[in-house]
Each structure stands twice: as C-alpha cells, then as structure tokens.
Design a protein around this motif. Structure first.
Motif, PDB file in Angstrom:
ATOM      1  N   PRO A 150       5.761   1.036  -1.545  1.00 39.56           N
ATOM      2  CA  PRO A 150       4.848   0.044  -2.115  1.00 39.56           C
ATOM      3  C   PRO A 150       4.271  -0.916  -1.082  1.00 39.56           C
ATOM      4  O   PRO A 150       3.137  -1.377  -1.224  1.00 39.56           O
ATOM      5  CB  PRO A 150       5.723  -0.694  -3.138  1.00 39.56           C
ATOM      6  CG  PRO A 150       6.756   0.313  -3.524  1.00 39.56           C
ATOM      7  CD  PRO A 150       7.048   1.065  -2.256  1.00 39.56           C
ATOM      8  N   ILE A 151       5.037  -1.203  -0.055  1.00 41.80           N
ATOM      9  CA  ILE A 151       4.534  -2.085   1.003  1.00 41.80           C
ATOM     10  C   ILE A 151       3.422  -1.380   1.770  1.00 41.80           C
ATOM     11  O   ILE A 151       2.372  -1.970   2.060  1.00 41.80           O
ATOM     12  CB  ILE A 151       5.676  -2.515   1.946  1.00 41.80           C
ATOM     13  CG1 ILE A 151       6.655  -3.422   1.194  1.00 41.80           C
ATOM     14  CG2 ILE A 151       5.116  -3.222   3.187  1.00 41.80           C
ATOM     15  CD1 ILE A 151       7.871  -3.838   2.003  1.00 41.80           C
ATOM     16  N   ALA A 152       3.615  -0.103   2.097  1.00 41.27           N
ATOM     17  CA  ALA A 152       2.570   0.666   2.789  1.00 41.27           C
ATOM     18  C   ALA A 152       1.306   0.735   1.942  1.00 41.27           C
ATOM     19  O   ALA A 152       0.185   0.547   2.440  1.00 41.27           O
ATOM     20  CB  ALA A 152       3.078   2.063   3.121  1.00 41.27           C
ATOM     21  N   VAL A 153       1.468   0.989   0.640  1.00 40.38           N
ATOM     22  CA  VAL A 153       0.317   1.082  -0.264  1.00 40.38           C
ATOM     23  C   VAL A 153      -0.422  -0.253  -0.337  1.00 40.38           C
ATOM     24  O   VAL A 153      -1.662  -0.303  -0.369  1.00 40.38           O
ATOM     25  CB  VAL A 153       0.777   1.523  -1.668  1.00 40.38           C
ATOM     26  CG1 VAL A 153      -0.370   1.421  -2.671  1.00 40.38           C
ATOM     27  CG2 VAL A 153       1.316   2.952  -1.624  1.00 40.38           C
ATOM     28  N   LYS A 154       0.316  -1.355  -0.349  1.00 38.75           N
ATOM     29  CA  LYS A 154      -0.289  -2.694  -0.380  1.00 38.75           C
ATOM     30  C   LYS A 154      -1.271  -2.890   0.770  1.00 38.75           C
ATOM     31  O   LYS A 154      -2.294  -3.569   0.637  1.00 38.75           O
ATOM     32  CB  LYS A 154       0.815  -3.757  -0.310  1.00 38.75           C
ATOM     33  CG  LYS A 154       0.306  -5.188  -0.217  1.00 38.75           C
ATOM     34  CD  LYS A 154       1.460  -6.175  -0.113  1.00 38.75           C
ATOM     35  CE  LYS A 154       0.963  -7.612   0.089  1.00 38.75           C
ATOM     36  NZ  LYS A 154       2.083  -8.584   0.195  1.00 38.75           N
ATOM     37  N   TYR A 155      -0.976  -2.264   1.917  1.00 37.49           N
ATOM     38  CA  TYR A 155      -1.821  -2.422   3.103  1.00 37.49           C
ATOM     39  C   TYR A 155      -2.723  -1.211   3.336  1.00 37.49           C
ATOM     40  O   TYR A 155      -3.171  -0.963   4.451  1.00 37.49           O
ATOM     41  CB  TYR A 155      -0.943  -2.694   4.322  1.00 37.49           C
ATOM     42  CG  TYR A 155      -0.274  -4.052   4.269  1.00 37.49           C
ATOM     43  CD1 TYR A 155      -0.904  -5.185   4.783  1.00 37.49           C
ATOM     44  CD2 TYR A 155       0.968  -4.213   3.663  1.00 37.49           C
ATOM     45  CE1 TYR A 155      -0.305  -6.433   4.703  1.00 37.49           C
ATOM     46  CE2 TYR A 155       1.584  -5.461   3.584  1.00 37.49           C
ATOM     47  CZ  TYR A 155       0.946  -6.559   4.096  1.00 37.49           C
ATOM     48  OH  TYR A 155       1.537  -7.804   4.020  1.00 37.49           O
ATOM     49  N   GLY A 156      -2.971  -0.444   2.287  1.00 38.33           N
ATOM     50  CA  GLY A 156      -3.935   0.652   2.377  1.00 38.33           C
ATOM     51  C   GLY A 156      -3.373   1.970   2.855  1.00 38.33           C
ATOM     52  O   GLY A 156      -4.127   2.901   3.133  1.00 38.33           O
TER      53      GLY A 156
END
Length: 315
Positions: free
Chosen positions: A274-280
C-alpha cells in the motif's frame, strides 16, 4: 481465463509482447519464454518483444529486443507481462493495438488490458506463463523453459522467499524436464565479477538505520554517476544488501536517476505494497517499488515505512 487469452493469440497474425521498465529476470524470462511458446505452437505467427534492456540479464538467450515501427500494431495483439500499473509499462504503444491481454502476478492496481489474468498465488510471472502453457497444451521448448526457469529462480530468491509454494516446484519440475543447463543460469546470476562485489561492499557501508529500525540507502545522482553502473544495478540489484541484518524487518533503497528517484522496498513481515501504491508504484506484499519525484518524496515514503514498523512494534 487461460482459454480467453489463447483465443486472442490464435486470432491475431502478429503478437507484440511488453513488460515493465527496468526489467528483472522475471519480466525478461516471461517475455522471452512466451515468445518462444507462441512461435513453437503457432509457427505461422510473427512475435515481437519490445522494451528497454538491462545488462545484468543480457545472458538470457533471445534477450535482444525488437525495434519495430508503429504500423506493426495495426493488426496485432499486444500482451503485457509482469506489470501492475500502466505507468510502469516499457513502450506505451501497447495501447494502440486493436486488442490487448495481460498476465501478472502482482497485487492488482488497475485495469490495463482488454483480457486480464492476474494471479498472486504465483511466485513469478514466469510461473504463471508456464501454467498457461500447461493448461492450454502449448509447446514448451528447452529454450522457452530455460528463460521461464530463470525468471522463477530470480523472483523466488532461489526458491527461498515465502511466495514459493508446492505450485512453484510443480511448474519448475515441468520446465526442468525440457533438459536445459541450470548451471549456466546460476553461473550467470550469482557469480559476480570483482567490481560488482566491491560495489556491494560500498553499498553496505552506506546503510542507514531509522529509530524504528527501518534500514535504507540513499544514492544521489552524482554518486550514481561515479559508480559506473546502470540504474538497475544500483537500485534493484543492491536493495538486498540490507536483507539479512538482524532486527530489521523492512528496508528500502533509493537511487536518484534522470527520470526520478527509483525506490525498491522490501520487508520480511509487513505488507509494504500500500505504501508503494500511494506513491504511484506497486508490486507484492513484501516486495514493491515506485519512482518518486525527488528526495523529499523519498523521505516521506521512508516516514511511512517507519510508521508501519512502529505499528508492528506496538502490537
């Protein structure tokens, strides 16, 4: 879903295979493996592989990408492999084809193709392509098997990561029956020259630790240019110099490039996707990546990792 993609492959005389930028062994192995499977099963078809290249995996037979004109897409099926987000696809012309398909084993982020097969139970996209070939009765030559096995090995960490299951070994066994030289794969993957070993040592000395025991390395553009290595080597090939530090559950490698800050995130215990997804970005629960705008955004992501680690400490 296997049969839907098979029918699309049968429908089109030309197949163009894409995958993510900065390719790893799984992206290239699945791309090359699928190309061979289609050509061996349907000799009358034209199959092309496109995208940028990484020197570390140039040893894979058939790894030279095709340079094709835009007009080839007019009556072609484009297939996207090993990619969770549109922004990560190498060569965006895939969208100009009349129809498209996708094979992926990452956590779903967004719809990319007309027909999609996303299955996170596979340790690698190469494993998924192998299952596709087996279920559809397609021809898997020794050359295809060797490329696919290479991707399975790299994405499973030599069958050590917890994504490795009985299914992994089932399809690895199927591939090994094609009689290729596994020692040649391991020699190229894990025998490094002295300069690479020295580079790893320099990265070990760069490791920093946050108060919540998240390990990280930050490499500036100036430093990166001084190392004489490509972006892939500095980013993905170096992230796991932090993987075996006692007491460290999460770690991240930041590398400044001319196109932004490459970010590779790993964890033994936390879902960092989810952290990776938050930053694209995107990827897996314990192995993800993203491309960030600048160092400020990188430090913001690091703070999020620290917060995740802190939450785990309080449980």
């Amino acid at each position: 879903m296997y049969n839907k993609i098979l029918e699309l492959i049968k429908k089109y005389p030309t197949i163009i295979i894409h995958r993510h930028k900065n390719p790893d062994g799984d992206a290239l192995g699945s791309q090359i493996g699928l190309k061979n499977i289609i050509l061996d099963s349907f000799p009358d078809k034209k199959v092309y592989i496109v995208g940028d290249m990484t020197a570390r995996y140039a040893f894979i037979e058939g790894a030279v990408m095709d340079d094709i004109p835009d007009e080839y897409y007019k009556n072609a099926l484009s297939i996207v492999l090993d990619t969770s987000a549109k922004s990560l696809i190498s060569d965006d012309r895939y969208a100009t084809a009349p129809e498209s398909a996708r094979f992926d084993h990452h956590i779903f982020c967004e719809k990319i193709a007309d027909v999609e097969l996303t299955d996170t139970s596979f340790e690698s996209c190469c494993g998924l392509i192998t299952a596709f070939a087996c279920n559809c009765g397609l021809t898997v030559s020794a050359a295809a098997a060797k490329a696919l096995y290479t991707g399975m090995v790299t994405d499973s960490g030599r069958f050590r990561y917890d994504a490795t299951t009985a299914q992994t070994f089932k399809y690895a066994s199927f591939l090994m029956e094609r009689k290729f030289d596994t020692s040649d794969i391991y020699k190229n993957l894990y025998s490094d020259d002295l300069d690479f070993i020295k580079l790893r040592a320099r990265f070990v000395l760069k490791i920093e630790m946050t108060p919540h025991r998240v390990a990280y390395i930050y490499t500036t553009r100036k430093e990166a240019q001084g190392y004489g290595a490509d972006d892939f080597t500095l980013s993905r090939a170096m992230v796991n110099v932090m993987s075996e530090i006692k007491g460290i559950d999460s770690w991240v490698n930041f590398t400044e490039t001319e196109n932004g800050v490459l970010c590779e995130i790993r964890s033994h215990t936390h879902n960092i996707n989810p952290i990776a997804v938050k930053y694209g970005g995107g990827g897996h629960a314990k192995a993800s990546g993203a491309t960030l705008k600048d160092k400020n955004e990188a430090m913001s992501l690091l703070s999020d990792l620290c917060a995740l680690s802190k939450t785990g400490e309080n449980k």
